[in-house]
Design an enzyme around this catalytic site. Structure first.
Site, PDB file in Angstrom:
ATOM      1  N   ALA A  78      -9.114   3.259  -0.562  1.00  0.00           N
ATOM      2  CA  ALA A  78      -9.431   4.449   0.245  1.00  0.00           C
ATOM      3  C   ALA A  78     -10.089   5.500  -0.644  1.00  0.00           C
ATOM      4  O   ALA A  78      -9.544   5.868  -1.680  1.00  0.00           O
ATOM      5  CB  ALA A  78      -8.159   5.001   0.879  1.00  0.00           C
TER       6      ALA A  78
ATOM      7  N   ARG B 287     -16.380   9.219  13.992  1.00  0.00           N
ATOM      8  CA  ARG B 287     -16.875   7.898  13.592  1.00  0.00           C
ATOM      9  C   ARG B 287     -17.333   7.011  14.733  1.00  0.00           C
ATOM     10  O   ARG B 287     -18.258   6.234  14.576  1.00  0.00           O
ATOM     11  CB  ARG B 287     -15.758   7.158  12.856  1.00  0.00           C
ATOM     12  CG  ARG B 287     -15.751   7.527  11.447  1.00  0.00           C
ATOM     13  CD  ARG B 287     -14.743   6.733  10.715  1.00  0.00           C
ATOM     14  NE  ARG B 287     -14.467   7.514   9.536  1.00  0.00           N
ATOM     15  CZ  ARG B 287     -13.473   7.301   8.724  1.00  0.00           C
ATOM     16  NH1 ARG B 287     -12.641   6.307   8.961  1.00  0.00           N
ATOM     17  NH2 ARG B 287     -13.313   8.050   7.678  1.00  0.00           N
TER      18      ARG B 287
ATOM     19  N   GLU C 214     -14.660  16.265   6.341  1.00  0.00           N
ATOM     20  CA  GLU C 214     -15.089  14.958   6.854  1.00  0.00           C
ATOM     21  C   GLU C 214     -15.357  15.071   8.348  1.00  0.00           C
ATOM     22  O   GLU C 214     -15.002  16.077   8.984  1.00  0.00           O
ATOM     23  CB  GLU C 214     -14.033  13.877   6.560  1.00  0.00           C
ATOM     24  CG  GLU C 214     -14.014  13.480   5.088  1.00  0.00           C
ATOM     25  CD  GLU C 214     -13.066  12.343   4.748  1.00  0.00           C
ATOM     26  OE1 GLU C 214     -12.478  11.748   5.665  1.00  0.00           O
ATOM     27  OE2 GLU C 214     -12.913  12.070   3.551  1.00  0.00           O
TER      28      GLU C 214
ATOM     29  N   HIS D  11     -16.543   1.720  10.325  1.00  0.00           N
ATOM     30  CA  HIS D  11     -16.999   2.851   9.514  1.00  0.00           C
ATOM     31  C   HIS D  11     -18.521   2.829   9.541  1.00  0.00           C
ATOM     32  O   HIS D  11     -19.130   1.775   9.314  1.00  0.00           O
ATOM     33  CB  HIS D  11     -16.487   2.711   8.074  1.00  0.00           C
ATOM     34  CG  HIS D  11     -16.561   3.986   7.305  1.00  0.00           C
ATOM     35  ND1 HIS D  11     -17.754   4.532   6.915  1.00  0.00           N
ATOM     36  CD2 HIS D  11     -15.599   4.831   6.867  1.00  0.00           C
ATOM     37  CE1 HIS D  11     -17.515   5.666   6.256  1.00  0.00           C
ATOM     38  NE2 HIS D  11     -16.208   5.870   6.226  1.00  0.00           N
TER      39      HIS D  11
ATOM     40  N   HIS E 110     -13.415  -1.335   9.776  1.00  0.00           N
ATOM     41  CA  HIS E 110     -12.765  -0.490   8.769  1.00  0.00           C
ATOM     42  C   HIS E 110     -11.273  -0.299   9.020  1.00  0.00           C
ATOM     43  O   HIS E 110     -10.485  -0.311   8.081  1.00  0.00           O
ATOM     44  CB  HIS E 110     -13.478   0.859   8.785  1.00  0.00           C
ATOM     45  CG  HIS E 110     -12.979   1.844   7.771  1.00  0.00           C
ATOM     46  ND1 HIS E 110     -13.040   1.602   6.420  1.00  0.00           N
ATOM     47  CD2 HIS E 110     -12.426   3.083   7.910  1.00  0.00           C
ATOM     48  CE1 HIS E 110     -12.549   2.650   5.762  1.00  0.00           C
ATOM     49  NE2 HIS E 110     -12.152   3.544   6.641  1.00  0.00           N
TER      50      HIS E 110
ATOM     51  N   ARG F 160      -9.488   7.095  15.476  1.00  0.00           N
ATOM     52  CA  ARG F 160      -8.794   7.796  14.388  1.00  0.00           C
ATOM     53  C   ARG F 160      -9.700   8.841  13.726  1.00  0.00           C
ATOM     54  O   ARG F 160     -10.835   8.553  13.355  1.00  0.00           O
ATOM     55  CB  ARG F 160      -8.349   6.789  13.321  1.00  0.00           C
ATOM     56  CG  ARG F 160      -7.712   7.433  12.110  1.00  0.00           C
ATOM     57  CD  ARG F 160      -7.246   6.382  11.141  1.00  0.00           C
ATOM     58  NE  ARG F 160      -8.340   5.674  10.538  1.00  0.00           N
ATOM     59  CZ  ARG F 160      -8.919   6.025   9.391  1.00  0.00           C
ATOM     60  NH1 ARG F 160      -8.513   7.092   8.738  1.00  0.00           N
ATOM     61  NH2 ARG F 160      -9.904   5.307   8.898  1.00  0.00           N
TER      62      ARG F 160
ATOM     63  N   GLY G  20       0.848  -1.191   0.000  1.00  0.00           N
ATOM     64  CA  GLY G  20       0.000   0.000   0.000  1.00  0.00           C
ATOM     65  C   GLY G  20       0.883   1.240   0.000  1.00  0.00           C
ATOM     66  O   GLY G  20       2.082   1.168  -0.314  1.00  0.00           O
TER      67      GLY G  20
HETATM   68  C1  SIN Z   1     -13.867   7.435   3.915  1.00  0.00           C
HETATM   69  O1  SIN Z   1     -13.709   7.845   2.756  1.00  0.00           O
HETATM   70  O2  SIN Z   1     -14.894   7.616   4.561  1.00  0.00           O
HETATM   71  C2  SIN Z   1     -12.749   6.685   4.546  1.00  0.00           C
HETATM   72  C3  SIN Z   1     -11.620   7.560   4.830  1.00  0.00           C
HETATM   73  C4  SIN Z   1     -10.882   7.094   6.056  1.00  0.00           C
HETATM   74  O3  SIN Z   1     -11.061   5.963   6.485  1.00  0.00           O
HETATM   75  O4  SIN Z   1     -10.161   7.890   6.633  1.00  0.00           O
END
Ligand code: SIN
Length: 528
Positions: free
Chosen positions: A43, A288, A109, A229, A349, A394, A10
């Site tokens: 991702a 999250r 986000e 997630h 996730h 995270r 990755g």
């Molecule tokens: C997402 O696109 O929701 C995942 C991004 C992440 O896990 O930080």
């Protein structure tokens, strides 16, 4: 023999491998499927980065708040301050981030107090992976071994109190185990989402790196913090497909069926009807841990197997263009962004915990009679590592950032400490003493399903003491069974993975048993 072996391909693995190779170190990348079979490639959202010094403090504060105060402030500051240089490196490697008239097109986000997510539409990871693969394939001194699976690390002296790495055993596509000596082994093998029934991770995420390092005496930490997630597409019989948090950053709202009826009857702003407002003033854009638990709670209450992500108030054309990967997947199910409500549910996730490392990705060990010390020759970067950045939870899109910052630092450390061509030549062959005896074994598939059910039902989003104890007993039983198979059969990818998944599941379960307070991603109803 190689100077450096990198396990995983990755962002972390490819970035570090290319830099080590460029510095003249003979470098091998070992990856168990194709190079692009990595969580990075899947991702969607992007990479969080404070690109101006006016945003450093806010990004630091958001990261520490999301991590519920358990992050290491020194690491948080270091990662966030080095972000913009590493973004420049990625661009120099050929990564193209979306831009607009003001510069980078920055997305929002959950848990971020401002727009700071660099992205490439909704396929940021795939764009990074694409560029890094091109770079790696063109790199001198770099050999890429696809379809090769790391089996175990080789120690310089098994009986020494302070351990040191001298090589690695690797399963080749023809089923032999190859012995490779190396001065540095960098584990960048990703997470372990497949210990759960529902995960957003690719099939390679079976915890191999954590299991292998822990068996070799490396220290692991924070494994109770498994991130679910909140919005994986929940369609019967389909694997969960990630619906990026960036869609909520763009205005999508989480609702129950009842909320949707209320919206239809009452009209106005959809956000005011969302069940999320009863859980956090940030609504659908809370962090999250909060969103996933709230969704789980309402699903248990309503008896439905999903909640709904509503986008009908957004410009359909515009969001389809901004999220083409998601739209293309939805289309195969007859769903359209901006029109249909999307059924979503939490799925495993990201592993916040992992191999404990220092600021250069150098692993730690914890010998019986001394405090934690460094583990010469063993490094770990990316999701498989635990750096202290994420604390108990995270922050969205901080993981690609962590991976690239630590890959850079790790490469510098390896280059400074490894001298080309000085590895040990003579290492023990794999199982030089032979098999204990060949055993017949039942299909491993059912053991894998039993493991995933145990982890999902008993060590999932919300835990209870009795269930954790039950999980531990079931995992012990599975371990005995798989150990017997392991000792008495030729290694196959299936057996190696199951052995690793059981190892990591036991670590996650005992970490959850040992954590007595509810914080971040760890929630045990008996600790309330
Ligand atoms: C997402 O696109 O929701 C995942 C991004 C992440 O896990 O930080």
């Amino acid at each position: 023999m190689a100077d450096v072996v990198v396990v995983g391909s990755g962002i972390a693995g490819l970035f570090v491998a290319t830099r080590c190779a460029r510095a003249g170190l003979s470098t091998l990348v070992v990856t168990k499927k194709n190079l692009s079979d990595s969580s990075t490639n899947w991702a969607q959202g992007g990479i969080a980065a404070a690109m101006s010094n006016t945003d450093y403090d806010a990004h630091i504060a958001d990261t520490i708040e999301a991590g519920c105060g358990l992050s290491d402030p020194r690491i948080v500051e270091m990662v966030i301050r080095e972000a913009s240089d590493r973004i420049e490196d990625l661009i120099a490697s050929g990564v193209q981030f979306d831009t607009n008239e003001d510069g980078f097109d920055l997305a929002m986000e959950g848990g971020h107090s401002s727009r700071r997510i660099l992205h490439s539409k909704d396929a940021t990871g795939a764009e990074i992976e694409r560029a890094l693969i091109v770079e790696a394939r063109a790199s001198p001194n770099l050999e890429l071994l696809e379809d090769h699976m790391a089996v175990d690390l080789i120690l310089a002296d098994k009986n020494a109190e302070i351990k040191r790495i001298s090589g690695i055993w690797v399963l080749t596509p023809t089923g032999e185990v190859r012995t490779i000596s190396a001065q540095a082994i960098i584990i960048a093998a990703g997470g372990a989402g497949h210990i759960y029934r529902q995960t957003t991770n690719p099939s390679v995420a079976t915890g191999d790196g954590i299991a292998m390092a822990h068996r070799a005496g490396a220290k692991v930490r924070d494994l109770e913090f498994v991130q679910f997630h909140p919005t994986a597409l929940a369609l019967y019989g389909e694997r969960p497909f990630l619906i990026s948090e960036a869609l909520r950053g763009h205005g999508a709202i989480l609702m129950t069926s009842e909320n949707m009826v209320e919206l239809k009857n009452g009209g106005g702003e959809p956000a005011q009807y969302s069940f999320m407002l009863h859980h956090d003033p940030r609504g659908s854009l809370a962090t999250r841990d909060i969103v996933a638990r709230a969704a789980d709670q309402v699903m248990k209450k309503t008896g439905e197997n999903c909640v709904w992500l509503v986008t009908s108030h957004l410009d359909s054309q515009e969001i389809q263009e901004r999220f083409p990967t998601i739209q293309s997947r939805l289309k195969t199910h007859g769903l359209t962004l901006g029109i249909d409500a999307l059924p979503v549910a939490p799925a495993a996730h990201y592993m916040v915990g992992g191999i404990s490392v220092d600021e250069n990705g150098l692993a730690k060990q914890c010998p019986a009679c001394s405090n934690e010390v460094q583990y010469p020759g063993l490094y770990s970067i990316g999701e498989v590592a635990c750096t202290g950045l994420h604390g108990a939870n995270r922050l969205a899109s901080n993981s690609l950032l962590e991976a690239v910052v630590f890959s850079h630092r790790c490469a510098e450390h390896v280059i400074a400490n490894v001298t080309a061509g000085e590895g040990e030549m003579s290492l023990p062959e794999w199982r030089a003493d032979g098999l204990s005896s060949l055993v017949e074994h039942a299909p491993l598939k059912s053991d894998r399903i039993a493991l995933q059910s145990t982890m999902t039902d008993d060590v999932g989003l919300v835990k209870r003491n009795a269930r954790l104890q039950r999980a531990q007993r079931r995992l012990d039983f599975l371990r005995e069974e798989v150990d017997r198979i392991w000792r008495g059969s030729l290694p196959t990818r299936e057996v190696i993975e199951l052995r690793n998944m059981i190892h990591v599941s036991r670590l996650v379960t005992s970490a959850a048993i040992n954590r007595k307070e509810n914080i971040g991603l760890h929630h045990n109803l008996d600790c309330d």
